[in-house]
Each structure stands twice: as structure tokens, then as C-alpha cells.
Motif scaffolding. Structure first.
Motif, short mmCIF file in Angstrom:
data_model
loop_
_atom_site.label_atom_id
_atom_site.label_comp_id
_atom_site.label_asym_id
_atom_site.label_seq_id
_atom_site.Cartn_x
_atom_site.Cartn_y
_atom_site.Cartn_z
N LEU C 59 14.22 -1.43 84.06
CA LEU C 59 13.10 -0.52 84.36
C LEU C 59 13.41 0.46 85.48
N GLY C 60 14.54 0.30 86.12
CA GLY C 60 14.88 1.22 87.20
C GLY C 60 14.25 0.87 88.53
N ARG C 74 18.70 6.67 77.61
CA ARG C 74 18.48 7.36 78.88
C ARG C 74 18.69 6.39 80.03
N VAL C 79 13.69 9.18 85.79
CA VAL C 79 12.26 9.10 85.48
C VAL C 79 12.00 9.37 84.00
N ASP C 80 12.86 10.18 83.38
CA ASP C 80 12.72 10.51 81.94
C ASP C 80 12.58 9.28 81.08
N ARG C 82 11.13 6.64 81.50
CA ARG C 82 9.87 5.91 81.59
C ARG C 82 8.84 6.36 80.55
N ASN C 83 9.10 7.49 79.92
CA ASN C 83 8.20 7.95 78.87
C ASN C 83 8.09 6.94 77.74
N GLU C 84 9.21 6.25 77.53
CA GLU C 84 9.31 5.41 76.35
C GLU C 84 8.93 3.96 76.61
N VAL C 85 8.62 3.64 77.83
CA VAL C 85 8.47 2.22 78.16
C VAL C 85 7.12 1.93 78.81
N GLY C 86 6.59 0.76 78.47
CA GLY C 86 5.42 0.26 79.17
C GLY C 86 5.76 -1.10 79.76
N LEU C 110 -1.42 9.41 84.26
CA LEU C 110 -0.07 9.47 84.85
C LEU C 110 0.98 9.78 83.79
N CYS C 111 0.67 9.38 82.55
CA CYS C 111 1.63 9.65 81.47
C CYS C 111 1.42 11.01 80.84
N GLY C 112 0.52 11.78 81.40
CA GLY C 112 0.30 13.13 80.92
C GLY C 112 -0.77 13.24 79.85
N PRO C 160 4.19 3.54 73.93
CA PRO C 160 5.64 3.54 74.17
C PRO C 160 6.39 2.87 73.03
#
Lengths: 310, 349, 291
Positions: C59-60, C74, C79-80, C82-86, C110-112, C160
Motif C-alpha cells: 500500500l505504500g 504502478r 500516489v497514482d 492508490r486509484n485502484e486500491v481500497g 478524496l477519490c475525486g 477499486p
């Protein structure tokens, strides 16, 4: 659902979302419930003729109005600075402890946006509270000023002063009432609180305990009030006949370089209370200085926070 | 790794702050100097005052609450006044004025307590105590010691006025009160010092302040010509309020009667000064003698002026100070009564 | 796109600095794993084995000492990715001052996400996790199970492709556990990749396609679940309503071959969970859960 190819480093929208959440979080905190009503009450009761308005000091209307302003602005300063430190110190550790931070950072939220959002949230709460206190200050000061003007006009009239003299006297009293210059003083306190909050944010990014953050930030607040003493010792010539003490020079240099100068903010407020001619350009300079301080502390906070592990 | 990161972070933080501070410092210094010059920022508190500060005022200084601390300390200092604790009061006011030096009120109050209240206390301190103490051989209450103590407090008061005027040179109250302290006949008057203070108020918008310089130098021997010139300046002021005070009216006549004035000097006649109300003129001149005797005002050609009025008004002997021992002050009711008696007597004759 | 693994961990090493005079701790030692898109992967191991560290590296939240982790190709540290993960952390608390709906809205923003789309998504998720009746209640009043469910909702808000769940059923009652398990299976059916850590082995067994066993920082075993736990040379046959006569015939057949032997026999067992559910839930609910 569309996926962004890459997330921008900085997004005002994301920052505002975090800030908004922080505002609601803070106004429901016990520290806010404790500090804010006390501060508001203390500012509000200046409407009454309390014991400090019954002494010899208040024989002069300007002196009484100064006292009123001093007490209210002093209250606002204590509230804004204390809240700035304590609230900021509780934010990041609280999020880490609750693991809320993990869920936020696992969303596409750059750590910079998170930090700036948190700080903005604190500043927004301080700003709102100070606006309310300022309204109370203006209202109570207005009533007191009108009262003093009426009393003085009556006395001067009986003494046979001319209309021109009465008008001049009234203008002098009114200058100590609610004026734009007084608002500069309030703004200076807000800017100072913002800088203190940014300091607390920086310390909270590497501190392991909230108490440490609060204690260190408070110490920086105090040192910042006499940073100008250290700085001026560097800029002024040594006393003739005396050798400069190397240890003192090093200490003065360190203090001057590292710590913020809060005396500048306090001076503007003092000048505003005394109805001195604080200029718009002074406020621009002060605002610029505050922005520089906050900017530096935020960037440093991001530097520390960016590779912090949880 | 964690310790390395912490150390690295601290080094970077300090380095960045030092680096940005290097550029920031001169600008801050310039800003502060500008604020100090415009008296927006307070001057630095010197080390002697730091040592006198209690913990509370010290805390207030660091927290940016200087003015608030000064306000509350000023209220607290009143207790020292009530307890005649003059040295504690002096110490407190040194701190108060250091905390808020651009507030003339604190300098004025401190100087008032020292130069007026403390000096008066020293001078007349409990006569019965003094007598008892002297009977018991306690030299502390000797007249000499009392006088020295009084002078000490007067000087302390004067020092506070002068120091306050350095920070607040535009404060008319400070100049006036300093002058009033040194011209007060119930204290130890020093008219030169009083004149020095009142001189600053010659152009005040307040006519009372404007006149005080004249009223002071008219009491200093050797400055009669200067007093005359000041009188002429005030007359040409055309402020009718000057002429509403008896002392000023009389001084116009007295200073104008100075035989050492150069030829062609303005000598306002009594009819003009008093608007043809010669009785009023006589009454005020009659009473002026006390001021000559007690306050040291300039006498000028007092006798000539009086005799001229006596002749013109046919003043009865009972009101003629050169015939009957004068009873001053002369009240209008007495004047009226004696002149009515004269008129009755002359009608009867 | 399908060739890109959902999660890739390559030679991951993670050291934690010890305190003064204490040696460094190597929490993860050269772990490599891959999770294919649409898979449910379980990482199991005892406490302190490195499961959470590996998960956090994916998860970084922690940076690898060496090695690399990526999500759909990725780098995890960007940060990119994180779009794909929950993510649902262990024992999450979230912001207590927010209601259930506000919490999901916050994470959605937060996810836009915004506007009607977000509003609909909130409703959809709350219904999915069974919290629609509690949407306006503050999280302060939520039970453990409810917090887990709201956690799942926020993890899924941006739809995600990868869900990372750390002990998703820890502290949750059997009913809640079953619901979460069924939810995971549903997500799997939708093609969402799930990476979960747990030490509740029974539940891992029920949902995971592949499992990795980590012990003292080392991935000691990994593979498809049925391959890992099947005992190759043993066969299980479960009969219903078999008569004693039939059972005797089967036993005789086995004896005759001389190649196999009956290892054990007895009544088939249900699970304690099924028994619990049978006893505690109503018929209607049981039918819904069992679906």
C-alpha cells in the motif's frame, strides 16, 4: 469509472475536503469546547463595568478604552495561540492512533495535500472563532466609546470649550474606539496563530508524543517573543569597551536564524491598541512574512512526512 | 534506519531554517526598526528592568501580553499608594512604563505618585509621629531628613516625567504636569524647570496650557522682558479666553508698565484691557498684591497703576491700601458696599 | 492489461531499526508474490510474521528496504497507484464525529467523486454492507462489526480493482463474519481482486483462491488453496442415507483391492458456524445469508 493517469501533486479541492473534515473534527473536540466559550465569555463581559474599569486608570476615557482593547485582544491572542498549538498537535497523532490516516493515505491523496488540508482546517477554526470574538469586541467597544464620548462632551461643554475643541477631543477618544486600525491588530494575532500552528504541524510530523509537540511548540512561541532581542544584538554595535562574547554571538545567531520573530506581530497589535498609524503596507508586509513562515514550515513538514512510515 | 532518518530530518530542518533565516533576518530587522521609529513597536526592555520583573509580568512579556500586563500591574500598584509603599510603587512603575512606554498615562501616573503624593507624604508625614519620634531621639524624622526625602521623591517624579517625555514628546499632559509640579508653591518650587516644561506648551491648542509659560516666567526675576514679549504674543493670539482670567488681565497691565521697556512698546491702557470697567480693574489689581508677595509675581509699576485708578475712581479710604491696611481678597460685595457708603456720604455732604 | 498482476511483490526486504543497543529487526525477508486480477489471495501467518508489513509495503505505507511492490504495474510508493486500491485496516476507527453516510462521502470526495454519482454510490454501498438503517448515526455509536462494514464501504467507494483487507473479520460475530465472507465472494464474482490477511484460517479457507503462508518474514509456502490443503493420496466421499449394508459393501471393496485402506469413517460434520447460524438466525435471514 474513469481512472486518472496520474494524480497531481497539489489539488485545492482535495485540500479543502481534508480541511472541511478537520474543521468539523476540531469544533467537536473537548479542547475547543473548553477554550472557545471561556474566551468568548471573557471578551463579551467587557461590556460590563468590571473591577478593572473602576480604578483611577479609567478617569481618562482613552485609557479606559485602551484597557478594554488590551484585555480583549490579549484574550484572543491567548486563545488563538493555545488552540493553534494544542489542536494541531492532536491532529496527526490522533489520525495515526485511529488508523484513519492509513485509510486516507491509501486513497489517491498526496501527503502534501493532507498536511496542508489539516493546517488549513486549524486556521479556519481559529479564523471563525476570532471573527466571532472580533464582533463581540467591536460591539462592546462601540458601546463603551459612545458612553465615553457622551460623558466627555457633557463635561467639556460645562467647562466652556469651543465646538472646535470639543470636536478635536471627541476625535481623540473615537480614535481609540472600533476602527480599521484595531482590525489590523486582530489580523496580526490571527497571522501569528497561523505561524504557531504551522510550527506545531512541523513538530508533530516527527514527534512521537503529543505532549512533546505541545511543549516544544509552546517553547518556540515563547522564544519567538524575544527572538528580536537576539537579532538586534547582532545588528547593533557592541557596547564600547566591551568585547563581544563569542558564545553569546553564536547563540544569538542561532536563535535569530532558526526561530520566528513573533515580536513583529505583537508590535502591530500593540500599535493598533494605541491607535498608532498602522499602515496597510505594514499589514501587507506582515502577511507576506507570515506566508513565508507558514510556507517554510509546511514544506519542511512535508519533507519529514513524505517518507514517514506507519 | 529510523534514527538516521530522524537525524537527517533534523539536520535538513535546521539547515533550511538557517538558510531562509539568513535572507529573512535583515528584512525583519528593517521592518522592526521602521516600526520602532514610528513608535508602533515598543523599545527593548533593558536588563535592569528584566531583573525587576516578577514572574507574571515576565510571562506576559514573552507571550505578547505586554500592554495587558501593564494595565493590570497599574491597577495593582494603586495598593502601594494606599499603603504609602513608595519604593515598591516606584519599582512597579518602572516595570509598567517599560512594558508600555508609549502610553503617557503610566509615566504621568507614576510621576504623580512619586513627585506629588510621595513628596507630600514625606513633607508632612504624621506630625504627631514626628514629634514623638524626635522626643525619643529618633533622627529619622528630623526636618532635615524629611526635606531630603521630599526632594528625593520630587526628583524621582521629575525623572519619570522626563523619561516619559522621551517616549511621548507630544504628550501635553506630561509637559504640563511636570511644569505644575515645579511651580507648585506648596512644594519646593523650581520655576526655571517649570518654565522649561511650560515652554513646550506655548503653541498648544489649549489656552490654559498656552498661558502657563507666561504665568511662570512672570515670577522669575530677570525675565520680565521675556514675559512681556510672551504677553504680547498671547494678546495677538486674539483668543478671548485669555482675557477671561484675572491674572492674565492684570499681567497685561503690570508687564506693560515695566519702565525698562523700549520706547514704542505696546502698553495696553487699563480702559481697553478691562473694557472700561475700572472698578473691576481696581479690584483685581488690589488683589494682585498677594500674588506679588506670596507667589513672587512681577510687580512692575504697581503703585503707579493703583494710584492712577484711586484718583480716577475716587476710591474711598477704606479701600485705599495706601491709607487703610488692606484686607485681601477684595470681594465685589465689599467693593459695592464701600462705594455705596462713599456715595451716600458724599450726597450727605 | 490482463497480463499485469494486480499485486506484485519482488524480493521485498523490510528492516526496522531497533532501539538503542538493540539489533535491527528484519520483518520481511526476500518475499516475492503475485496476485492475478480477480483472484482472492490470503496471506496467513502467526502474529509478528510480517503479514501486515508486507501489506503496508504493497500500500505504500512503508518503503521497502530493498525490493519493489506494485499495484497493477504502478509503483506502490506513487500516489497514482492508490486509484485502484481500497484498504480496510485492522480495527479501524475512522472519524467518530461523522455519520456513516458522511464517512463514505468523505472518502468518496478524496477519490475525486462528486455530485449525484457520489450520492448514489453512498446509498449503494451502505445497502451492500447492510448499514442503510444506520446511515445518519455517528460512528461513535457503532459496534465493532458495524465499523468493519463501514470500513469496507469506504474501501470500495471508488470502485477499486483491488481490495486490501487486514483481518477483515477480527472481532466480528459469526453473523457479521459470514456477511463479510459472502461479500468477499460477491466481489470476487465481480472480478475484483482481494488481498487479505487473517489468522482465522477457517475463513481464509472459505474465500481464498490462493494462499501464502508467511513465517518469521519468509514466505514458506504459497499456492492454490485446494492444492495446498488436499491430501493427495486420500479421497473423501460423503454419502447421505447410506444403509449399513451399503457401507459394508464399500468396506469389502476396499479390502479386496489391497491398494487402499479405510482411514476413518463416521458421521459427516457440519461446522460450528453453521450450527450457530441455524440456532440464532430466522429462516428468512438464513436463506438470505446462505445465498
Amino acid at each position: 469509472m474513469s481512472r486518472q493517469a496520474s494524480i497531481s501533486f497539489f489539488s485545492l479541492r482535495r485540500i479543502l475536503i481534508v480541511a472541511q473534515s478537520t474543521v468539523t473534527q476540531l469544533v467537536r473536540m473537548k479542547v475547543f469546547y473548553f477554550l472557545a466559550p471561556i474566551a468568548l465569555l471573557f471578551v463579551g463581559i467587557q461590556f460590563l463595568d468590571l473591577i478593572w474599569y473602576q480604578g483611577a486608570e479609567t478617569l481618562q476615557p482613552e485609557q479606559e478604552l485602551r484597557m478594554h482593547k488590551n484585555i480583549c485582544l490579549g484574550t484572543m491572542m491567548v486563545f488563538s495561540s493555545m488552540f493553534g498549538i494544542v489542536a494541531t498537535a492532536l491532529l496527526i497523532p490522533g489520525d495515526i492512533e485511529d488508523r484513519t490516516l492509513y485509510t486516507i493515505l491509501c486513497k489517491p491523496v498526496p501527503r502534501f495535500d493532507y498536511l496542508v488540508g489539516k493546517l488549513l482546517g486549524v486556521m479556519a477554526v481559529i479564523f471563525i472563532a476570532m471573527v466571532v470574538m472580533d464582533v463581540l469586541l467591536v460591539a462592546t467597544l462601540h458601546f463603551r466609546t459612545e458612553e465615553k464620548l457622551a460623558e466627555a462632551t457633557q463635561v467639556w461643554g460645562k467647562r466652556g470649550l469651543t465646538e472646535v475643541e470639543i470636536a478635536a477631543g471627541r476625535a481623540e477618544i473615537a480614535a481609540h474606539g472600533p476602527t480599521l486600525i484595531l482590525q489590523y491588530g486582530v489580523m496580526a494575532h490571527f497571522l501569528k496563530a497561523s505561524v504557531i500552528a504551522a510550527v506545531a504541524l512541523l513538530i508533530s510530523t516527527f514527534s512521537t508524543s503529543t505532549i512533546f509537540t505541545i511543549a516544544t511548540s509552546s517553547m518556540i512561541w515563547i522564544i519567538g517573543s524575544f527572538q528580536s532581542v537576539a537579532r538586534e544584538a547582532l545588528f547593533t554595535d557592541p557596547i564600547s569597551g566591551g568585547d563581544p562574547n563569542m558564545a553569546e554571538r553564536i547563540m544569538n545567531t542561532f536563535v535569530s536564524l532558526v526561530f520566528p520573530d513573533f515580536k513583529l506581530f505583537e508590535s502591530i497589535t500593540d500599535g493598533a491598541v494605541r491607535a498608532e498609524n498602522v499602515l496597510h503596507s505594514d499589514m501587507t508586509q506582515l502577511g507576506g512574512l507570515a506566508a513565508i513562515y507558514v510556507g517554510i514550515y509546511v514544506v519542511l513538514s512535508w519533507f519529514v512526512f513524505s517518507d514517514k512510515e506507519f | 534506519m529510523r534514527n538516521f532518518k530522524t537525524t537527517r530530518n533534523l539536520i535538513v530542518i535546521v539547515a533550511v531554517l538557517c538558510g531562509t533565516g539568513y535572507f529573512r533576518m535583515p528584512k525583519e530587522q528593517k521592518f522592526m526598526e521602521d516600526l520602532r521609529e514610528r513608535k508602533i513597536a515598543h523599545p527593548q526592555i533593558d536588563s535592569e528592568i528584566w531583573s525587576k520583573m516578577g514572574q507574571t509580568s515576565l510571562a506576559g512579556t514573552f507571550g505578547g501580553l505586554r500592554s495587558v500586563m501593564a494595565s493590570f500591574m497599574s491597577i495593582g500598584a494603586f495598593d502601594h499608594f494606599e499603603n504609602n509603599d513608595w519604593y515598591k510603587l516606584e519599582k512597579d512603575f518602572e516595570v509598567i512604563t517599560a512594558l508600555d512606554p508609549y502610553n503617557a498615562y503610566y509615566w504621568n501616573t507614576g510621576a504623580w505618585h512619586l513627585g506629588w503624593n510621595a513628596a507630600s507624604w514625606a513633607r508632612r508625614n504624621q506630625r504627631s509621629e514626628i514629634e514623638t519620634a524626635l522626643k525619643n531621639g529618633n533622627e529619622d524624622f528630623s526636618p532635615t531628613k524629611q526635606r531630603l526625602l521630599e526632594m528625593e521623591f520630587l526628583e524621582k517624579g521629575d525623572a519619570m516625567y522626563r523619561e516619559g517625555l522621551k517616549y511621548n514628546p507630544a504628550s501635553e499632559e506630561l509637559w504640563f504636569d511636570r511644569g505644575a509640579m515645579w511651580s507648585n508653591e506648596y512644594k519646593r518650587p523650581d520655576l526655571e524647570r517649570a518654565a522649561e516644561a511650560f515652554r513646550k506648551l506655548r503653541n498648544s491648542p489649549n489656552p490654559v496650557y498656552r498661558r502657563r509659560y507666561l504665568l511662570t516666567i512672570a515670577r522669575i526675576p530677570g525675565r520680565e522682558i521675556e514675559a512681556y514679549e510672551e504677553m504680547v504674543r498671547l494678546v495677538s493670539d486674539s483668543d478671548p479666553r485669555h482675557f477671561s482670567t484675572p491674572t492674565f488681565r492684570v499681567l497685561v497691565l503690570i508687564l506693560g508698565s515695566n519702565p525698562e521697556l523700549p520706547d514704542g512698546a505696546l502698553r495696553p491702557p487699563v480702559d481697553v484691557v478691562y473694557n472700561n470697567n475700572l472698578e473691576k480693574a481696581y479690584e483685581e489689581l488690589y488683589n494682585y498684591w498677594d500674588r506679588i508677595k506670596n507667589d513672587g509675581f512681577y510687580a512692575g509699576n504697581y503703585k503707579v497703576l493703583m494710584k492712577q485708578l484711586i484718583d480716577r475712581l475716587k476710591v474711598p479710604d477704606s479701600l485705599n491700601p495706601f491709607v487703610t491696611e488692606p484686607k485681601r481678597p477684595l470681594y465685589p460685595s465689599v467693593w459695592k458696599r464701600e462705594f455705596e457708603k462713599r456715595d451716600r456720604d458724599s450726597s450727605a455732604r | 492489461m490482463n497480463d499485469v498482476p494486480a499485486v506484485e511483490v519482488k524480493n521485498l526486504v523490510k528492516d526496522f531499526k531497533g532501539a538503542f543497543r538493540v539489533k535491527n529487526v528484519r520483518a520481511v525477508k526476500d518475499v516475492s508474490l503475485q496476485i492475478a486480477p480477480g483472484e482472492v489471495y490470503g496471506l496467513i501467518g502467526p502474529n509478528g510474521s510480517g503479514k501486515s508489513t508486507t501489506m503496508k509495503a504493497v500500500l505504500g505505507l512503508v518503503a521497502p528496504t530493498s525490493g519493489a511492490t506494485s499495484i497493477f504495474g504502478r509503483n506502490s510508493l506513487k500516489v497514482d497507484s492508490r486509484n485502484e486500491v481500497g484498504f480496510l485496516p485492522e480495527n479501524p476507527y475512522f472519524y467518530k464525529h461523522l455519520t456513516a453516510a458522511e464517512t463514505v462521502r468523505f472518502y468518496g470526495k478524496l477519490c475525486g467523486m462528486r455530485g449525484r454519482k457520489l450520492k448514489e454510490r453512498i446509498g449503494e454501498l451502505l445497502e451492500l454492507v447492510g448499514l442503510q438503517d444506520a446511515r445518519d448515526r455517528r460512528l461513535r455509536g457503532f459496534s465493532k462489526g458495524m465499523l468493519q462494514r463501514i470500513g469496507l464501504a469506504q474501501a470500495m467507494v471508488q470502485d477499486p480493482r483491488l481490495l486490501v483487507l487486514d483481518e477483515p473479520t477480527a472481532g466480528v460475530d459469526p453473523t457479521g463474519s459470514r456477511q463479510i465472507r459472502d461479500l468477499i465472494l460477491e466481489l470476487k464474482n465481480r472480478g475484483i481482486t482481494v488481498f487479505l490477511c487473517s489468522h482465522l484460517l477457517e475463513q481464509v479457507q472459505q474465500v481464498c483462491d490462493r494462499v501464502g503462508i508467511i513465517h518469521q518474514g519468509v514466505l514458506v509456502n504459497e499456492g492454490r488453496l485446494d492444492e495446498l490443503i488436499s491430501v493427495e493420496n486420500r479421497t473423501e466421499i460423503i454419502l447421505e442415507n447410506a444403509s449399513e449394508n451399503l457401507l459394508d459393501q464399500i468396506r469389502s471393496l476396499v479390502d479386496v483391492t489391497h491398494q487402499a485402506e479405510v482411514v476413518s469413517e463416521g458421521n459427516a460434520r457440519t461446522t460450528l458456524e453453521d450450527l450457530f447460524l441455524r440456532e440464532t438466525m430466522s429462516d428468512a435471514k438464513r436463506k438470505a445469508v446462505s445465498k
